[in-house]
Scaffold this motif. Structure first.
Motif, mmCIF file in Angstrom:
data_model
loop_
_atom_site.group_PDB
_atom_site.id
_atom_site.type_symbol
_atom_site.label_atom_id
_atom_site.label_comp_id
_atom_site.label_asym_id
_atom_site.label_seq_id
_atom_site.Cartn_x
_atom_site.Cartn_y
_atom_site.Cartn_z
ATOM 1 N N ALA A 271 -5.063 -33.839 80.589
ATOM 2 C CA ALA A 271 -5.550 -33.412 79.629
ATOM 3 C C ALA A 271 -5.392 -33.103 78.281
ATOM 4 C CB ALA A 271 -6.782 -32.544 80.814
ATOM 5 N N VAL A 272 -5.705 -33.026 77.375
ATOM 6 C CA VAL A 272 -5.243 -32.870 76.111
ATOM 7 C C VAL A 272 -5.962 -31.687 75.514
ATOM 8 C CG1 VAL A 272 -4.222 -32.899 73.926
ATOM 9 C CG2 VAL A 272 -3.334 -34.191 75.502
ATOM 10 N N ARG A 273 -5.908 -30.260 75.652
ATOM 11 C CA ARG A 273 -8.046 -29.697 74.979
ATOM 12 C C ARG A 273 -6.755 -28.582 73.654
ATOM 13 N NH1 ARG A 273 -6.670 -28.409 80.590
ATOM 14 N NH2 ARG A 273 -8.328 -29.072 82.126
ATOM 15 N N VAL A 274 -7.830 -29.299 72.364
ATOM 16 C CA VAL A 274 -8.432 -28.874 71.407
ATOM 17 C C VAL A 274 -9.366 -27.361 70.894
ATOM 18 C CG1 VAL A 274 -8.219 -28.768 68.888
ATOM 19 C CG2 VAL A 274 -7.151 -30.511 69.993
ATOM 20 N N VAL B 36 -13.458 -37.737 65.675
ATOM 21 C CA VAL B 36 -12.874 -37.278 64.302
ATOM 22 C C VAL B 36 -13.342 -35.957 63.584
ATOM 23 C CG1 VAL B 36 -13.379 -38.185 62.285
ATOM 24 C CG2 VAL B 36 -12.565 -40.021 63.913
ATOM 25 N N ARG B 37 -15.389 -36.416 64.363
ATOM 26 C CA ARG B 37 -15.936 -34.869 63.751
ATOM 27 C C ARG B 37 -14.925 -33.575 64.345
ATOM 28 N NH1 ARG B 37 -19.842 -38.178 65.259
ATOM 29 N NH2 ARG B 37 -19.832 -37.530 67.665
ATOM 30 N N HIS B 38 -14.784 -33.931 66.074
ATOM 31 C CA HIS B 38 -13.511 -32.665 66.683
ATOM 32 C C HIS B 38 -12.382 -32.345 65.599
ATOM 33 C CE1 HIS B 38 -13.474 -29.644 69.456
ATOM 34 N NE2 HIS B 38 -12.146 -29.566 69.692
ATOM 35 N N ARG B 39 -11.755 -33.246 65.070
ATOM 36 C CA ARG B 39 -10.542 -33.296 64.883
ATOM 37 C C ARG B 39 -10.828 -32.269 63.155
ATOM 38 N NH1 ARG B 39 -7.680 -37.699 65.508
ATOM 39 N NH2 ARG B 39 -8.898 -38.714 63.774
ATOM 40 N N ALA B 40 -11.910 -32.697 62.435
ATOM 41 C CA ALA B 40 -12.465 -32.369 61.652
ATOM 42 C C ALA B 40 -12.637 -31.135 61.503
ATOM 43 C CB ALA B 40 -13.581 -32.799 60.997
ATOM 44 N N LEU C 242 -14.893 -34.318 53.025
ATOM 45 C CA LEU C 242 -15.179 -34.868 54.784
ATOM 46 C C LEU C 242 -15.393 -34.621 55.576
ATOM 47 C CD1 LEU C 242 -11.683 -36.528 53.321
ATOM 48 C CD2 LEU C 242 -13.731 -37.986 53.241
ATOM 49 N N ALA C 243 -15.900 -33.739 55.866
ATOM 50 C CA ALA C 243 -15.535 -32.602 56.722
ATOM 51 C C ALA C 243 -17.581 -32.386 56.954
ATOM 52 C CB ALA C 243 -15.252 -31.799 57.385
ATOM 53 N N GLY C 244 -17.968 -32.719 55.816
ATOM 54 C CA GLY C 244 -19.520 -32.732 55.336
ATOM 55 C C GLY C 244 -19.841 -30.998 55.116
ATOM 56 N N LYS D 127 -11.212 -23.414 58.376
ATOM 57 C CA LYS D 127 -11.340 -22.585 59.304
ATOM 58 C C LYS D 127 -10.499 -23.276 60.468
ATOM 59 C CE LYS D 127 -14.317 -19.623 56.665
ATOM 60 N NZ LYS D 127 -15.926 -18.865 56.741
ATOM 61 N N PRO D 128 -9.344 -23.639 61.142
ATOM 62 C CA PRO D 128 -9.106 -24.494 61.904
ATOM 63 C C PRO D 128 -9.485 -23.704 63.236
ATOM 64 C CG PRO D 128 -7.683 -24.421 60.266
ATOM 65 C CD PRO D 128 -8.732 -24.388 60.270
ATOM 66 N N ALA D 129 -9.498 -23.785 64.708
ATOM 67 C CA ALA D 129 -8.476 -23.445 65.748
ATOM 68 C C ALA D 129 -7.432 -23.336 65.774
ATOM 69 C CB ALA D 129 -9.461 -23.520 67.099
#
Length: 232
Positions: free
Chosen positions: A69-72, A86-90, A118-120, A166-168
């Motif tokens: 598992a890789v959890r972000v 792609v949406r989750h990463r952005a 690009l992230a909307g 505002k990334p985690a």
């Protein structure tokens, strides 16, 4: 052989590798590698060339799919479909590369705002956020092509771009490798202030022991796992 998990003291997990395994041909890069990185915490990873440091960044981005598992930001990205990933990463991840990977013909504001668009995000919000971040990071009033900036200014712009949504989680792959000593120290100081200031997790892979020493935790990637290390 299962490696011991490296625990984070953060209350909210920005990134978690759950005993991942990955091999290229007959060469095993990760064998039960585990890590928890909390919000507000920084981790630096060192290791010899070819040990898999950049591949570790690619796993966190979902560009490489290891076993395990890789959890972000609390979500397991291992089974996500391409569009969902792609949406989750952005929305949750910012990246700082060694050479910035900025568009040289755009201004700093345009480069940073582009990531938000690009992230909307709306044009108004994207440009407002970009200008605010660049001002906070010491890059303001520069209506010039990014390609004409100094290396330090470009990397500060790259940090602003990584933070605009505002990334985690912020990932940095040799972020000071192309800088002279003075700019290296300035950018490293800025980068390692990010987790506490913006309440995100920071994972840095580097060959530079002086840069790595600024992290809350320094780990070494050897024998397929992450192990507590020192900068000397």
């Amino acid at each position: 052989m299962r490696k011991t998990a490296v625990s984070s003291t953060g209350t909210q997990t920005a990134l978690e590798f759950g005993s991942i395994r990955y091999a290229i041909g007959d060469r095993t890069l990760f064998d039960g590698l585990a890590l928890r990185l909390g919000a507000g915490e920084s981790v630096a990873v060192m290791g010899p060339s070819g040990s898999g440091k950049s591949t570790l960044i690619s796993c966190a981005l979902g560009l490489v799919r290891p076993e395990g598992a890789v959890r972000v930001a609390g979500a397991d990205i291992s089974g996500m479909r391409p569009r969902e990933l792609v949406r989750h990463r952005a929305a949750h991840v910012g990246v700082v590369f060694q050479f910035g990977e900025l568009l040289p013909e755009l201004t700093p504001v345009e480069n940073v705002a582009l990531a938000a668009l690009l992230a909307g995000g709306t044009r108004k919000h994207a440009y407002q956020r970009a200008e605010e971040l660049l001002s906070e990071l010491g890059i303001s009033g520069l209506e010039v092509a990014t390609g004409s900036l100094s290396g330090g200014e470009r990397q500060r712009t790259a940090v602003a771009r990584a933070l605009v949504n505002k990334p985690a989680l912020v990932l940095a792959d040799e972020p000071t490798g192309a800088l002279d000593e003075a700019n290296r120290d300035s950018v490293a100081d800025l980068l390692f202030a990010v987790p506490q200031r913006w309440r995100c997790g920071l994972l840095v892979v580097t060959h530079d022991a002086q840069v790595a020493a600024r992290a809350d935790r320094l780990l070494r990637l050897t024998d397929g796992g992450l192990h507590p290390g020192s900068s000397v």
